[in-house]
Motif scaffolding. Structure first.
Motif, PDB file in Angstrom:
ATOM      1  N   THR A 541       0.859  -1.183   0.000  1.00  0.00           N
ATOM      2  CA  THR A 541       0.000   0.000   0.000  1.00  0.00           C
ATOM      3  C   THR A 541       0.894   1.232   0.000  1.00  0.00           C
ATOM      4  OG1 THR A 541      -0.115  -0.037   2.417  1.00  0.00           O
ATOM      5  CG2 THR A 541      -1.890  -1.145   1.217  1.00  0.00           C
ATOM      6  N   GLY A 542       0.283   2.359  -0.327  1.00  0.00           N
ATOM      7  CA  GLY A 542       1.010   3.629  -0.290  1.00  0.00           C
ATOM      8  C   GLY A 542       2.193   3.659  -1.235  1.00  0.00           C
ATOM      9  N   LEU A 550       4.667  -2.287   3.304  1.00  0.00           N
ATOM     10  CA  LEU A 550       4.397  -3.717   3.206  1.00  0.00           C
ATOM     11  C   LEU A 550       3.788  -4.190   4.516  1.00  0.00           C
ATOM     12  CD1 LEU A 550       4.712  -6.535   1.809  1.00  0.00           C
ATOM     13  CD2 LEU A 550       6.983  -6.655   2.870  1.00  0.00           C
ATOM     14  N   SER A 551       2.680  -4.942   4.435  1.00  0.00           N
ATOM     15  CA  SER A 551       2.047  -5.523   5.628  1.00  0.00           C
ATOM     16  C   SER A 551       1.833  -7.006   5.385  1.00  0.00           C
ATOM     17  CB  SER A 551       0.718  -4.815   5.935  1.00  0.00           C
ATOM     18  OG  SER A 551      -0.176  -4.944   4.845  1.00  0.00           O
ATOM     19  N   TRP A 552       1.704  -7.770   6.490  1.00  0.00           N
ATOM     20  CA  TRP A 552       1.550  -9.227   6.405  1.00  0.00           C
ATOM     21  C   TRP A 552       0.868  -9.747   7.654  1.00  0.00           C
ATOM     22  CZ3 TRP A 552       6.049  -6.589   7.208  1.00  0.00           C
ATOM     23  CH2 TRP A 552       6.700  -6.786   8.414  1.00  0.00           C
ATOM     24  N   GLN A 593       7.722   0.411   6.434  1.00  0.00           N
ATOM     25  CA  GLN A 593       7.879   1.319   5.307  1.00  0.00           C
ATOM     26  C   GLN A 593       9.227   1.022   4.664  1.00  0.00           C
ATOM     27  OE1 GLN A 593       5.348   3.450   4.781  1.00  0.00           O
ATOM     28  NE2 GLN A 593       6.146   4.467   2.952  1.00  0.00           N
ATOM     29  N   LEU A 594       9.222   0.645   3.392  1.00  0.00           N
ATOM     30  CA  LEU A 594      10.427   0.210   2.694  1.00  0.00           C
ATOM     31  C   LEU A 594      10.908   1.295   1.744  1.00  0.00           C
ATOM     32  CD1 LEU A 594       9.356  -3.454   1.790  1.00  0.00           C
ATOM     33  CD2 LEU A 594      10.717  -2.682   3.749  1.00  0.00           C
ATOM     34  N   SER A 618       7.449 -16.620   2.868  1.00  0.00           N
ATOM     35  CA  SER A 618       6.047 -16.427   2.499  1.00  0.00           C
ATOM     36  C   SER A 618       5.916 -16.431   0.981  1.00  0.00           C
ATOM     37  CB  SER A 618       5.549 -15.090   3.048  1.00  0.00           C
ATOM     38  OG  SER A 618       6.202 -14.017   2.362  1.00  0.00           O
ATOM     39  N   GLU A 619       4.687 -16.480   0.511  1.00  0.00           N
ATOM     40  CA  GLU A 619       4.455 -16.308  -0.920  1.00  0.00           C
ATOM     41  C   GLU A 619       4.872 -14.887  -1.317  1.00  0.00           C
ATOM     42  OE1 GLU A 619       3.370 -18.382  -3.310  1.00  0.00           O
ATOM     43  OE2 GLU A 619       3.558 -19.976  -1.823  1.00  0.00           O
ATOM     44  N   PRO A 620       5.438 -14.683  -2.511  1.00  0.00           N
ATOM     45  CA  PRO A 620       5.850 -13.331  -2.908  1.00  0.00           C
ATOM     46  C   PRO A 620       4.653 -12.386  -2.984  1.00  0.00           C
ATOM     47  CG  PRO A 620       6.826 -14.991  -4.343  1.00  0.00           C
ATOM     48  CD  PRO A 620       5.806 -15.695  -3.519  1.00  0.00           C
ATOM     49  N   SER A 621       4.912 -11.128  -2.704  1.00  0.00           N
ATOM     50  CA  SER A 621       3.885 -10.101  -2.845  1.00  0.00           C
ATOM     51  C   SER A 621       3.662  -9.804  -4.325  1.00  0.00           C
ATOM     52  CB  SER A 621       4.344  -8.828  -2.121  1.00  0.00           C
ATOM     53  OG  SER A 621       5.427  -8.235  -2.832  1.00  0.00           O
ATOM     54  N   GLU A 622       2.712  -8.954  -4.575  1.00  0.00           N
ATOM     55  CA  GLU A 622       2.535  -8.488  -5.949  1.00  0.00           C
ATOM     56  C   GLU A 622       3.768  -7.682  -6.365  1.00  0.00           C
ATOM     57  OE1 GLU A 622      -0.156  -5.025  -6.352  1.00  0.00           O
ATOM     58  OE2 GLU A 622      -0.546  -5.333  -4.206  1.00  0.00           O
TER      59      GLU A 622
END
Length: 1087
Positions: A541-542, A550-552, A593-594, A618-622
Motif C-alpha cells: 500500500t502507499g 508492506l504488511s503481512w 515502510q520500505l 512467504s508467498e511473494p507479494s505483488e
C-alpha cells in the motif's frame, strides 16, 4: 572438395603422406555480387621424433647438494608432455624439495640419501600421435655426509639476477623460479610497484610457478621471486612485457544500402605494436581493385556516397602486426527492396503474469524499413515507458499483465512499400503451491503424508515430481505418490530427509520442501517446539516513487515466540529469481515502510524467525515497478595509471544493475592535465569499465572523474581523483658519487639525488652496481660479477658490505622508477685496504726420518694483502696426549717448504701454521705427524713383546713368582726363630757379600743373606738399553694387566718393585716418553 559445399577433405587413410599436404590454405567464395575469403589455414603434420642417443654418466653428489637431471626431449609437433617415472612405471613423487621445471628437467633443491636410485627416467608423450618416447635411465648416488652443511638459497633457474619475458595478450603467463638450498627454500612472488591480479593469479608446482591467465597490457611489469630459508634469501626479477596480436575494437559490419544512399565501413583494431590496417575488395588489394567512384578509403574507414547497384561488393579488412592478423569480410549490398517481414504470421507467444514478453518482428528491406506496433486490429500506435522497442523490430513488454493478452500488429514501411504482420500474446496465471508440505516428526513404523496442493492456469498442464534429498524417490513400494500428496508407509530410520515437491509447466516451475524426522519413541506429551509457519497475505500500500508500505499476517508461532521478521526482495527486471535482504523488523511488528530504488521491479517476501529457526518464506507479494530516475551515485574506485609512456588508462568499478536507476546506463569519462587550467576532455562509453587516453606526455598528473548517466540524465557531479600517465625510463644519472672506505670489507657510497622531473615516473629508489676490478697483489682479471644493492625511496647514501680486502672496485649508481632503471653514473673507482689473510691452502708433512720432517704448504687462497711471513708453531704429544713445550718459527713469505731437524725419534708432533700481512695473522691450519723409530730397537722390543705374549712364558713367570714367595715366607719364619738355614751357612763360608745370580741350568737360587735383605739385585746382563716397549707395538704385554704405575705387582704373590732392575733415568723434558719399564725387562734381571 565436397559437392555443394566449400569443405575441402584431405584423406590419407588410403595412402599418401601427410607431409605432401603441408602448407597454407585459403578458401574463396565468389558469385556475381563479389568474393569473400577465409583466414589462412595452416596444415602441418604431427611429429614425434625419437630421443637422440647419448651416453649418460652416473650422477654422484654429496648429501645436501643441489642437482638437476636434464630431460632435453626431442622437438615434436605439437610439443610433448613431459613426466618422470621409474622402471615400474610409477610417477616419481615431487615436493617442495624435488620438482619438475617447465622445461621438463627434474630439480633437487638438496639431495637426500633416499634419492639414490638408478631409474630416473624422463618420458615424452606426444598426444597427437599417441606415442610415448623414453629417455635412457639416469643414475643418482648420494654420498651421506656428517654433519650436513646447511646453505642459503641459490636460484637454479632462471640464472642471474634479472631476465625478460614476452607474452601475448589473452595468453597464460607462466613464470618459474626453482632454488637450491638447505633447508629447502620457500618461494614467494611479488609484483614490483603493484599487486598480483586477483582472480587471475594461480600458484603451481609448490609455488615455484606463477600462473596468470588472460594477461593484458596492464600485467606488464617486474615480477620478483624470492627464495628464502633460515640462512638467507635469493631473488630474481623477471621483466614481463605483454604484447598483443591484433584484436577488434570495431569489426566491419555488412551494409545493405539502397541506390543513392551513403554508408561507411569501419575497421578498427588495436594491438601491441599498433596493427596496420589494409583493405581488399573481392580478395584483391583495394589499390589495384577496379575503381568505384562512390568509394573513398580513409585509413580504417571506407566512405560510400551515392552508391549504385554496381557498387555491391565484398570488402576485406586485414589488421596485422608481427604477432598475428585479423581478417573480416563485410558485404556491401546495394539493393532496392520493398519491406519483407520474416516472422511467421499469427505466431503465438505465451508468458506468465509479471514476466517480460518479447514479440518478434524480423524484417528486411532496402532502404531500411521503419517499424511500428499496434495492439488490436484498429488500435493506436504503441508508445510509452511500458514498452521497449528494439532495433531488430522486437517489441518488449517488461511486465506483462493479464490485460496484455491480445493481437499485436507489426507494420514495416519504406519508400518502396509497406507490409504488416500479426502475432498473438497470451498471458497465463502463475503456478502456485497453495498447500505446501509441512515439517513432520514421525514415530518409526508409522505412516506419514506430505501434501502438495497446487493452483495453476487452466490452459497449462502441470506435472508434479517428488524428490528426496534432491534425488529421485527410492524404488520402494512403501512410497505412494498421489495426485496432490506423497505417502510413506512403515517409516524407517533411512526415510529421514528433505522431501521436495516440484511443479512444472511449459512456462514456469515452482517447488516446496519439508523435513521428515523419524524418532524411536512415541511423542511425549511435552510441548513440541518448532520453527514458525510462514507469514501470509502480503499486501503493498502507499506506493510512491521511492517507498512503499508492506504488511503481512504472521503464521503460527509453534510454541516459540517470533523474535524477528526478515524482509527480502527480488528484482524481476535485473536479477529475476535472486532474493536479497531488504531489512529486518522486530517480531511484534507486521508493517514496515520500505525505501525503494528507481527502475526496479520489486517483489517482496517475509520470513519469520524464532529460537528454533527460520520459517519457510512467504508467498511473494505483488510486483511493483518503480519509475526510472537519474543515477544516484557514480562509479567507485576510479584510477588513472598509464600502461605505456604515452597513455593514461582510466578504470572504475561499474554500477550494478539496480544502481542504474533507469535504462541506457553509460559513463562520462573526463580528464585534464593537472595545474594547466585546460578544459575537460570527455567521452561517453557503455558496457566497459576502462578507457585508454592515448598521446599523453610522459608521467604527468591528470585530474580524472567518471560520471554515470542514463536515458533520464546524469548522476551528481563526481569527485575528482589524481592519476598519472605512463612512466618512462629515467633520463639522468645521479651525480657527485663519492665513496668512503670504512674498512677492508665495508664502504659507504654517497650521491646527489636526481631532479624529480627527470625521473619520469614514481621514484622507487636507487640501485648501486659494484664489482671487483682486480686484486691488487695479483693483478689478474677474472670474470666480472656485478653485484647490485637497491636503496628504497629518496635515499642519498648506502653501505656496501662484503667487500674483499686489498682489492680495486668500480661502482655506479642508477635511479629506478616503475618503468625501470635510468642511465648509470660514471664508474667510480675505490680500493679497499689490506686485511688478514685466509689460512694457507694446504699443509703437507712428508719424508719422516728419525729426527726430521719435511713441511710443504700452499699460499692462502685469499691473501687479502701482501704476505710478510709465515708463522709455524709445533709441540710434541706423548702417548697420554699431553702437549710438550711450544716452539715458534717465522718463515719468509716466499718459501713454500721447510725441513725440521733435530726432532725426537718415534714422537708425534702437532703443527700450527698461518700466514701474516702487515695487518696481522690469518686463521691457522693444523696437522700432526710422527718421526720414525730406530729399527734395531724396534726389532728387539718386538721380540720381547712376542715372548711376553706367549702363554707358556706367562705360566712360567707365575710359577717362579709363587716359588719366590714361598721361599721368602719360609726364610722369614726361620729367622724369627733365631736359627740359620743352609743359605746362611754357605753365606758365612764365602767372603763375597753379593748375591749370586740364579743358575741357568736348574733354575735354583744362589745363597741368600738376611743381613742384606734390602740390597738390590745385581744388574742383569740382558736388559735392553731402552727398557721400553711401546704400548702400540704389543697390545698384549703384561703392562696392560698391572695396576701399578711402574708395572710392579702387589704382595699377594706378584713381583715386588725392587726386582724390576735398575730404573731408567727420568726424562728431562715434558716431551720425553713417560712410559714405565716393561715387566719383560724386569724379568731379564733374573735370567
Amino acid at each position: 572438395m565436397k559437392p555443394n559445399s566449400g569443405t575441402l577433405v584431405i584423406n590419407i587413410m588410403n595412402g599418401g603422406k601427410a607431409e605432401a599436404y603441408e602448407g597454407v590454405y585459403q578458401c574463396t567464395a565468389r558469385n556475381e555480387r563479389g568474393a569473400a575469403i577465409s583466414n589462412n589455414i595452416v596444415i602441418r603434420p604431427s611429429r614425434s621424433p625419437l630421443w637422440t642417443k647419448e651416453k649418460l654418466e652416473p650422477n654422484q653428489v654429496r648429501e645436501g647438494d643441489s642437482l638437476v637431471l636434464h630431460c632435453r626431449p626431442p622437438v615434436g609437433l605439437p610439443p610433448p608432455i613431459i613426466f618422470w617415472m621409474d622402471n615400474a612405471f610409477q610417477r616419481l613423487p615431487q615436493s617442495e624439495r624435488v620438482s619438475q621445471g617447465l622445461n621438463g628437467d627434474l630439480y633437487f633443491s638438496n639431495v637426500q640419501p633416499e634419492d639414490t636410485r638408478e631409474d630416473y627416467i624422463c618420458y615424452a608423450r606426444f598426444n597427437h600421435t599417441q606415442t610415448i618416447q623414453q629417455k635412457q635411465p639416469i643414475s643418482v648416488k648420494v654420498f651421506p655426509t656428517k654433519p650436513v652443511t646447511e646453505r642459503q638459497p641459490v636460484l637454479l633457474t632462471p640464472t642471474g639476477s634479472t631476465s625478460t619475458k614476452v607474452e601475448l595478450r589473452g595468453n597464460v603467463l607462466l613464470l618459474e623460479c626453482i632454488a637450491a638450498g638447505l633447508p629447502t627454500p620457500v618461494i614467494r612472488w611479488i609484483k614490483e610497484g603493484g599487486e598480483l591480479p586477483a582472480n587471475r593469479t594461480f600458484f603451481e608446482n609448490f609455488k615455484k610457478t606463477l600462473k596468470i591467465i588472460d594477461v593484458s597490457e596492464a600485467d606488464s611489469g617486474n615480477y620478483k621471486c624470492i627464495a628464502r630459508n633460515t640462512l638467507g634469501s635469493a631473488h630474481h626479477v623477471i621483466s614481463v612485457t605483454v604484447k598483443a596480436a591484433p584484436y577488434w575494437i570495431t569489426a566491419p559490419r555488412n551494409l545493405v544500402l539502397s541506390p543513392g544512399e551513403d554508408g561507411t565501413l569501419i575497421c578498427r583494431a588495436n594491438g601491441n605494436p599498433k596493427p596496420n590496417i589494409s583493405w581488399l575488395a573481392n580478395g584483391v588489394p583495394i589499390a589495384i581493385a577496379p575503381e568505384d567512384p562512390s568509394r573513398k578509403v580513409d585509413g580504417d574507414t571506407i566512405i560510400f556516397s551515392h552508391v549504385q547497384e554496381r557498387s555491391s561488393s565484398v570488402y576485406q579488412c586485414n589488421a596485422s602486426n608481427e604477432y598475428g592478423y585479423l581478417l573480416a569480410n563485410a558485404f556491401v549490398n546495394v539493393l532496392a527492396e520493398p519491406p519483407r517481414i520474416l516472422t511467421p504470421p499469427n505466431k503465438l507467444y505465451q508468458v506468465i503474469t509479471d514476466n517480460p514478453a518479447l514479440l518478434d518482428c524480423a524484417y528486411f528491406g532496402s532502404p531500411k524499413p521503419e517499424i511500428e506496433w499496434f495492439k488490436g486490429v484498429k488500435g493506436s500506435i504503441l508508445r510509452g515507458n511500458e514498452y521497449i522497442f528494439h532495433d531488430n523490430g522486437t517489441l518488449e513488454i517488461p511486465v506483462a499483465q493479464k490485460d496484455s493478452t491480445g493481437t499485436y500488429t507489426c507494420v514495416a514501411r519504406n519508400e518502396l512499400g509497406k507490409i504488416q504482420n500479426e502475432v498473438q500474446l497470451e498471458v497465463k496465471d502463475p503456478t502456485m503451491i497453495i498447500k505446501q508440505p509441512e515439517y513432520k516428526v514421525i514415530q518409526r513404523y508409522s505412516h506419514v503424508s506430505f501434501e502438495c496442493i497446487i493452483k495453476h492456469d487452466s490452459t497449462l498442464l502441470p506435472t508434479v515430481i517428488w524428490l528426496k534429498d534432491n534425488n529421485e524417490l527410492p524404488d520402494d513400494e512403501r512410497f505412494l505418490v498421489g495426485k496432490d500428496n506423497l505417502t510413506i508407509m512403515n517409516v524407517t530410520d533411512k526415510d529421514d530427509g528433505t522431501y521436495t515437491c516440484i511443479v512444472n509447466t511449459t512456462l514456469d516451475s515452482v517447488s516446496a520442501s519439508a523435513v521428515l524426522t523419524v524418532v524411536a519413541a512415541p511423542p511425549t506429551p511435552a510441548i513440541i517446539y518448532a520453527r514458525p509457519n510462514p507469514p501470509f497475505d502480503l499486501e503493498l500500500t502507499g506506493q510512491l516513487e521511492r517507498s512503499v508500505e508492506l504488511s503481512w499476517v504472521p503464521g503460527d508461532e509453534n510454541n516459540s515466540p517470533i523474535t524477528t521478521f526478515v524482509i527480502e526482495y527480488e528484482d524481476g527486471l535485473h536479477e529475476p529469481g535472486v532474493w536479497h535482504l531488504q531489512t529486518e523488523v522486530p517480531g511484534t511488528q507486521t508493517t514496515v515502510q520500505l525505501k525503494l530504488s528507481p527502475y526496479v521491479n520489486y517483489s517482496f517476501r517475509v520470513i519469520a524467525v524464532n529460537e528454533i529457526g527460520r520459517s519457510q518464506p512467504s508467498e511473494p507479494s505483488e510486483q511493483y515497478l518503480t519509475k526510472s530516475a537519474n543515477p544516484d551515485e557514480n562509479p567507485s574506485n576510479v584510477q588513472g595509471i598509464g600502461s605505456v609512456p604515452d597513455n593514461l588508462v582510466i578504470t572504475w568499478e561499474s554500477l550494478k544493475g539496480f544502481q542504474s536507476n533507469g535504462p541506457g546506463l553509460q559513463y562520462k569519462v573526463s580528464w585534464r592535465q593537472k595545474d594547466f587550467d585546460d578544459e575537460w576532455t570527455s567521452v561517453i562509453v557503455a558496457n566497459v569499465s576502462k578507457y585508454i587516453v592515448s598521446g599523453t606526455p610522459t608521467f604527468v598528473p591528470y585530474e580524472i572523474k567518471v560520471q554515470a548517466l542514463n536515458d533520464l540524465g546524469y548522476a551528481p557531479e563526481p569527485s575528482e581523483v589524481i592519476g598519472h600517465s605512463g612512466e618512462d625510463l629515467p633520463m639522468v644519472a645521479p651525480g657527485n658519487v663519492q665513496v668512503h672506505v670504512i674498512n677492508s670489507t665495508l664502504a659507504k657510497v654517497h650521491w646527489d639525488p636526481v631532479p624529480l622531473k627527470t625521473v619520469r615516473g614514481h621514484l622507487q629508489g636507487y640501485k648501486v652496481y659494484y664489482w671487483k676490478v682486480q686484486s691488487l697483489p695479483r693483478r689478474s682479471r677474472r670474470h666480472i660479477e656485478k653485484k647490485i644493492l637497491t636503496f628504497r625511496g629518496n635515499k642519498t647514501f648506502g653501505m656496501l658490505p662484503g667487500l674483499e680486502p686489498y682489492s680495486s672496485y668500480k661502482l655506479n649508481v642508477r635511479v629506478v622508477n616503475g618503468k625501470g632503471e635510468g642511465p648509470a653514473s660514471p664508474d667510480k673507482v675505490f680500493k679497499t685496504p689490506e686485511g688478514v689473510p685466509s689460512s694457507p691452502s694446504f699443509l703437507k708433512i712428508t719424508n719422516p726420518t728419525l729426527d726430521s720432517l719435511t713441511l710443504e704448504w700452499g699460499s692462502p687462497t685469499h691473501p687479502n694483502g701482501v704476505l710478510t711471513s709465515y708463522i709455524l708453531k709445533f709441540q710434541p704429544i706423548n702417548n697420554t696426549h699431553e702437549l710438550g713445550p711450544l716452539i715458534e718459527i717465522r718463515i719468509p713469505a716466499n718459501e713454500s717448504s721447510l725441513i725440521l731437524k733435530n726432532l725426537n725419534y718415534s714422537t708425534r708432533y702437532k703443527f700450527y701454521f698461518n700466514a701474516q700481512t702487515s695487518v696481522g695473522s690469518g686463521s691457522q691450519i693444523t696437522e700432526e705427524a710422527v718421526t720414525i723409530m730406530d729399527e734395531g730397537k724396534m726389532a728387539m722390543a718386538s721380540r720381547q713383546v712376542d715372548i711376553a705374549t706367549q702363554g707358556w712364558f706367562i705360566g712360567l713367570m707365575c710359577a717362579v713368582a709363587l716359588l719366590i714367595l714361598i721361599l721368602l715366607i719360609v726364610c722369614f719364619i726361620r729367622r724369627n726363630k733365631g736359627g740359620k738355614y743352609p743359605v746362611k751357612e754357605k753365606e758365612d763360608a764365602h767372603a763375597d757379600p753379593e748375591i749370586q745370580p740364579m743358575k741357568e741350568d736348574d733354575g735354583t737360587f744362589g745363597e741368600y743373606s738376611d743381613a742384606e735383605d734390602h740390597k738390590p739385585l745385581k744388574k742383569g746382563s740382558r736388559t735392553p738399553s731402552d727398557r721400553t716397549v711401546k704400548k702400540e707395538d704389543s697390545d698384549d704385554s703384561l703392562v696392560d694387566y698391572g695396576e701399578g704405575v711402574n708395572g710392579q705387582f702387589n704382595e699377594d704373590g706378584s713381583f715386588i718393585g725392587q726386582y724390576s732392575g735398575k730404573k731408567e733415568k727420568e726424562p728431562a723434558e715434558g716431551n720425553e716418553s713417560s712410559e714405565a719399564p716393561s715387566p719383560v725387562n724386569a724379568m731379564n734381571s733374573f735370567v
